[in-house]
Design a protein around this motif. Structure first.
Motif, PDB file in Angstrom:
ATOM      1  N   MET A 266       8.863  -7.606   9.672  1.00 27.75           N
ATOM      2  CA  MET A 266       9.385  -7.713  11.023  1.00 27.75           C
ATOM      3  C   MET A 266      10.887  -7.450  11.046  1.00 27.75           C
ATOM      4  O   MET A 266      11.406  -6.923  12.028  1.00 27.75           O
ATOM      5  CB  MET A 266       9.073  -9.115  11.560  1.00 27.75           C
ATOM      6  CG  MET A 266       9.278  -9.260  13.016  1.00 27.75           C
ATOM      7  SD  MET A 266       8.036  -8.332  13.894  1.00 27.75           S
ATOM      8  CE  MET A 266       8.329  -8.886  15.527  1.00 27.75           C
ATOM      9  N   SER A 267      11.565  -7.792   9.978  1.00 32.04           N
ATOM     10  CA  SER A 267      13.004  -7.576   9.932  1.00 32.04           C
ATOM     11  C   SER A 267      13.333  -6.083   9.864  1.00 32.04           C
ATOM     12  O   SER A 267      14.411  -5.663  10.279  1.00 32.04           O
ATOM     13  CB  SER A 267      13.623  -8.314   8.747  1.00 32.04           C
ATOM     14  OG  SER A 267      13.114  -7.798   7.531  1.00 32.04           O
ATOM     15  N   VAL A 268      12.405  -5.277   9.349  1.00 31.48           N
ATOM     16  CA  VAL A 268      12.625  -3.832   9.278  1.00 31.48           C
ATOM     17  C   VAL A 268      12.651  -3.240  10.686  1.00 31.48           C
ATOM     18  O   VAL A 268      13.448  -2.339  10.973  1.00 31.48           O
ATOM     19  CB  VAL A 268      11.524  -3.162   8.422  1.00 31.48           C
ATOM     20  CG1 VAL A 268      11.647  -1.655   8.463  1.00 31.48           C
ATOM     21  CG2 VAL A 268      11.572  -3.663   7.001  1.00 31.48           C
ATOM     22  N   ILE A 269      11.826  -3.755  11.572  1.00 29.51           N
ATOM     23  CA  ILE A 269      11.795  -3.274  12.957  1.00 29.51           C
ATOM     24  C   ILE A 269      13.132  -3.570  13.641  1.00 29.51           C
ATOM     25  O   ILE A 269      13.683  -2.723  14.340  1.00 29.51           O
ATOM     26  CB  ILE A 269      10.619  -3.901  13.722  1.00 29.51           C
ATOM     27  CG1 ILE A 269       9.306  -3.389  13.156  1.00 29.51           C
ATOM     28  CG2 ILE A 269      10.715  -3.597  15.213  1.00 29.51           C
ATOM     29  CD1 ILE A 269       8.085  -4.018  13.757  1.00 29.51           C
ATOM     30  N   TYR A 270      13.653  -4.773  13.434  1.00 33.53           N
ATOM     31  CA  TYR A 270      14.951  -5.110  14.012  1.00 33.53           C
ATOM     32  C   TYR A 270      16.055  -4.206  13.465  1.00 33.53           C
ATOM     33  O   TYR A 270      16.947  -3.780  14.198  1.00 33.53           O
ATOM     34  CB  TYR A 270      15.302  -6.574  13.748  1.00 33.53           C
ATOM     35  CG  TYR A 270      14.382  -7.546  14.437  1.00 33.53           C
ATOM     36  CD1 TYR A 270      14.051  -7.389  15.781  1.00 33.53           C
ATOM     37  CD2 TYR A 270      13.848  -8.625  13.754  1.00 33.53           C
ATOM     38  CE1 TYR A 270      13.217  -8.285  16.426  1.00 33.53           C
ATOM     39  CE2 TYR A 270      13.018  -9.531  14.392  1.00 33.53           C
ATOM     40  CZ  TYR A 270      12.702  -9.351  15.724  1.00 33.53           C
ATOM     41  OH  TYR A 270      11.883 -10.240  16.345  1.00 33.53           O
TER      42      TYR A 270
ATOM     43  N   LEU B 200      15.656  -1.079  12.296  1.00 26.82           N
ATOM     44  CA  LEU B 200      15.467   0.267  12.831  1.00 26.82           C
ATOM     45  C   LEU B 200      15.889   0.359  14.295  1.00 26.82           C
ATOM     46  O   LEU B 200      16.489   1.356  14.717  1.00 26.82           O
ATOM     47  CB  LEU B 200      14.006   0.698  12.673  1.00 26.82           C
ATOM     48  CG  LEU B 200      13.551   0.986  11.244  1.00 26.82           C
ATOM     49  CD1 LEU B 200      12.064   1.282  11.222  1.00 26.82           C
ATOM     50  CD2 LEU B 200      14.333   2.143  10.659  1.00 26.82           C
ATOM     51  N   ILE B 201      15.580  -0.677  15.073  1.00 28.14           N
ATOM     52  CA  ILE B 201      15.980  -0.680  16.485  1.00 28.14           C
ATOM     53  C   ILE B 201      17.496  -0.726  16.608  1.00 28.14           C
ATOM     54  O   ILE B 201      18.089   0.006  17.410  1.00 28.14           O
ATOM     55  CB  ILE B 201      15.318  -1.851  17.241  1.00 28.14           C
ATOM     56  CG1 ILE B 201      13.821  -1.586  17.393  1.00 28.14           C
ATOM     57  CG2 ILE B 201      15.955  -2.049  18.609  1.00 28.14           C
ATOM     58  CD1 ILE B 201      13.047  -2.733  17.981  1.00 28.14           C
ATOM     59  N   SER B 202      18.141  -1.542  15.816  1.00 31.36           N
ATOM     60  CA  SER B 202      19.601  -1.628  15.890  1.00 31.36           C
ATOM     61  C   SER B 202      20.254  -0.329  15.432  1.00 31.36           C
ATOM     62  O   SER B 202      21.237   0.126  16.039  1.00 31.36           O
ATOM     63  CB  SER B 202      20.116  -2.818  15.087  1.00 31.36           C
ATOM     64  OG  SER B 202      19.782  -2.646  13.718  1.00 31.36           O
TER      65      SER B 202
ATOM     66  N   SER C 184      18.911   2.686  15.657  1.00 31.45           N
ATOM     67  CA  SER C 184      18.651   3.700  16.686  1.00 31.45           C
ATOM     68  C   SER C 184      19.544   3.494  17.906  1.00 31.45           C
ATOM     69  O   SER C 184      19.991   4.459  18.526  1.00 31.45           O
ATOM     70  CB  SER C 184      17.183   3.692  17.092  1.00 31.45           C
ATOM     71  OG  SER C 184      16.851   2.479  17.725  1.00 31.45           O
TER      72      SER C 184
END
Length: 64
Positions: A1-5, A7-9, A11
């Motif tokens: 889940m931390s990888v999604i945060y 990647l979003i930051s 991007s």
């Protein structure tokens, strides 16, 4: 889940960088067209001749 945060930051940072570069290019005159207005008068006759060759018929008259 931390990888999604992560990647979003990343991007969002890239999107803000591209937006900043775009605004800087627009304000700096990157997209100003200085060439076309001076050449447009040379091709003005061609545009007028092409539009008058084939008139468009919009209404059909009924025969009584």
């Amino acid at each position: 889940m931390s990888v999604i945060y992560l990647l979003i930051s990343i991007s969002i940072i890239i999107a803000v960088a591209f937006l900043t570069a775009f605004v800087k290019a627009v304000k700096g005159g990157q997209y100003d067209d200085d060439y076309t207005p001076s050449v447009r008068m040379l091709f003005d006759d061609e545009l007028k001749n092409n539009t008058t060759e084939t008139p468009i018929q919009t209404k059909v008259k009924k025969q009584i």
